[in-house]
Design a protein around this motif. Sequence first.
Motif, PDB file in Angstrom:
ATOM      1  N   UNK A  20       0.820  -1.176  -0.030  1.00 45.93           N
ATOM      2  CA  UNK A  20      -0.087   0.042  -0.070  1.00 45.93           C
ATOM      3  C   UNK A  20       0.874   1.230  -0.170  1.00 45.93           C
ATOM      4  N   UNK A  21       0.374   2.229  -0.746  1.00 43.38           N
ATOM      5  CA  UNK A  21       1.309   3.399  -0.869  1.00 43.38           C
ATOM      6  C   UNK A  21       0.759   4.777  -0.881  1.00 43.38           C
ATOM      7  N   UNK A  22      -0.474   4.574   0.220  1.00 38.17           N
ATOM      8  CA  UNK A  22      -1.142   5.810   0.683  1.00 38.17           C
ATOM      9  C   UNK A  22      -0.102   6.848   1.727  1.00 38.17           C
ATOM     10  N   UNK A  23      -0.704   7.444   2.492  1.00 38.58           N
ATOM     11  CA  UNK A  23       0.186   8.152   3.479  1.00 38.58           C
ATOM     12  C   UNK A  23       1.066   7.470   4.430  1.00 38.58           C
ATOM     13  N   UNK A  24       0.455   6.306   4.991  1.00 40.31           N
ATOM     14  CA  UNK A  24       1.133   5.411   5.859  1.00 40.31           C
ATOM     15  C   UNK A  24       2.302   4.552   5.125  1.00 40.31           C
ATOM     16  N   UNK A  25       1.889   3.895   3.874  1.00 42.13           N
ATOM     17  CA  UNK A  25       2.820   3.119   3.242  1.00 42.13           C
ATOM     18  C   UNK A  25       3.976   4.255   2.667  1.00 42.13           C
ATOM     19  N   UNK A  26       3.754   5.311   2.202  1.00 40.78           N
ATOM     20  CA  UNK A  26       4.921   6.139   1.850  1.00 40.78           C
ATOM     21  C   UNK A  26       5.863   6.584   2.869  1.00 40.78           C
ATOM     22  N   UNK A  27       5.212   6.736   3.905  1.00 45.37           N
ATOM     23  CA  UNK A  27       5.971   7.276   5.217  1.00 45.37           C
ATOM     24  C   UNK A  27       6.835   6.078   5.695  1.00 45.37           C
ATOM     25  N   UNK A  28       6.160   4.921   5.730  1.00 44.75           N
ATOM     26  CA  UNK A  28       6.830   3.740   6.152  1.00 44.75           C
ATOM     27  C   UNK A  28       7.971   3.357   5.280  1.00 44.75           C
ATOM     28  N   UNK A  29       7.840   3.426   3.980  1.00 46.13           N
ATOM     29  CA  UNK A  29       8.763   3.130   3.049  1.00 46.13           C
ATOM     30  C   UNK A  29      10.170   4.129   3.124  1.00 46.13           C
ATOM     31  N   UNK A  30       9.675   5.576   3.367  1.00 47.29           N
ATOM     32  CA  UNK A  30      10.772   6.353   3.395  1.00 47.29           C
ATOM     33  C   UNK A  30      11.523   6.074   4.695  1.00 47.29           C
ATOM     34  N   UNK A  31      10.810   5.918   5.736  1.00 48.62           N
ATOM     35  CA  UNK A  31      11.438   5.634   7.094  1.00 48.62           C
ATOM     36  C   UNK A  31      12.537   4.359   6.808  1.00 48.62           C
ATOM     37  N   UNK A  32      11.995   3.307   6.451  1.00 42.31           N
ATOM     38  CA  UNK A  32      12.888   2.072   6.187  1.00 42.31           C
ATOM     39  C   UNK A  32      14.043   2.595   5.095  1.00 42.31           C
ATOM     40  N   UNK A  33      14.039   3.384   4.022  1.00 42.01           N
ATOM     41  CA  UNK A  33      15.044   3.553   3.438  1.00 42.01           C
ATOM     42  C   UNK A  33      16.120   4.490   4.313  1.00 42.01           C
ATOM     43  N   UNK A  34      15.731   5.361   5.149  1.00 43.90           N
ATOM     44  CA  UNK A  34      16.588   6.073   5.924  1.00 43.90           C
ATOM     45  C   UNK A  34      17.368   5.299   6.727  1.00 43.90           C
ATOM     46  N   UNK A  35      16.927   4.150   7.013  1.00 42.43           N
ATOM     47  CA  UNK A  35      17.680   3.158   7.881  1.00 42.43           C
ATOM     48  C   UNK A  35      18.484   2.135   7.203  1.00 42.43           C
TER      49      UNK A  35
END
Length: 475
Positions: A20-35
Amino acid sequence: RMAASASAPAVKRVRACVVGSGICGLVAAQRLRELDVESVLLEKEAHVGGIWASPSMYKAVTIQQHKSEFVLPGKPWGSDAPDFPSVGHVRRYIREYAEEHKLDEMAQLNAPVRSAAWQPASKTWLVKAANGPAVETDWLAMATGNLGAPRTLDGRVYGGFDGRILHSTEYYHPAPFQGKHVVLIGFGASSVEIAGDLARAGVRVTMLAREEAHADWVLPRFGAGGQPLRLSANGDVAATRRSRHDAARAAVRARLGGKELADVLPEALVPQGEPVDGRIIVSEMFLDALRDGTVSVVAGDARHCGPDSIEYRNHVGGGTIRGVDAIISCVGFDNASGLWGKVMAPAPDGVDLYQTMFAPGVPQAGFLGVGYGFVAAPTFALLHAEGFARAVTGELELPPSDEMRRWIAETKARNLKGATNVFTDNEHFASVKKYLTGDATAYAKADGSAGSAAHMKQGDEDGSSDQVQRGSHLA
């Protein structure tokens, strides 16, 4: 954008998979990328953005929280955004966030998930989508949102109607209904906004709403003095429930020209509880229509339809709504667990979750974005993204299933609406925030000026002496 090809592997191995790439999916994906967590984002549509990018959003949609409460990490609103941005503003805002972080490039698009099966031997999930390679992942994030399938009207009741029947997701603007009599079924966020939109355009509108033991308030976006009304909890301990209740009551009275909801609604639909202890139902258009008498509200249950009529029953008998040209169903959606159950094995048995995002008996999986009450979606998206990322990296160690179930039962017994995922109460919000983010690991200031290094400085106590009120479970 990822797509299947002749050289693509049959199975893609990652540490985390976000569905899912709504708000929650996008924010989660970005946080994982940061780490630097190797991950993949699966999206059923041809674009990222979730429901805000969907054509099912009607033209008059405006967010229910002030823009200062609806903020993605590190992404302040542009100067052209009004206090309460429209669907067009939000759609552009989310698209810009995805583009700035190149999140669409990590997405596997046109890839609705067909199955997600836990493999005990390898302690991984095997996720199969309609497009692209299967994904084997240590951790699975289901960021598919609050809503399941749209609920439909009972054909045994409405089958005799000759006019058009549509779901609220099919409504876009009033033009097709000019000169017609439209009946909306249900009393919730969509029905009041659509009713107000139609009434403002001069369409004859009747709302047929079931008699409620715990009717919800309809609130405006602006306060009694014309200032933006900020009612979301968001963990702000200064904004006690008592202060928010009082501000909401004053705002409704001002919008209705000094009247109370009891003066303009049927008795069975007049809320008995406090304003912000229920669902978020916000529409100054609807309140204006009630004040001006341009919408008729009837309390009752439909029992039978003729070619252009609806017979209903209520506690005083009932009646008939005549001359009906169209019916718009606003009876809501199934909850998110229905979708999980169709594709996951094992799957949660409902939407009451440990610390609002983990399910007993469902290993190495997080359920992101399931939140209700007066809280902005980006706020709990941040909480869930951080909680999931900490679980994936091992910083957050989850308890055994029996301990999760005990927490769920205890939380339901004392929380608003008897549910784990209602965020209105700041004491509950702060407790969940502390668990999911750690003592100093939250990553967004209210104005969006700080990224993941920012600390949450809000405390852990509500400051309200209100007794928590129990009501019907939120759907």
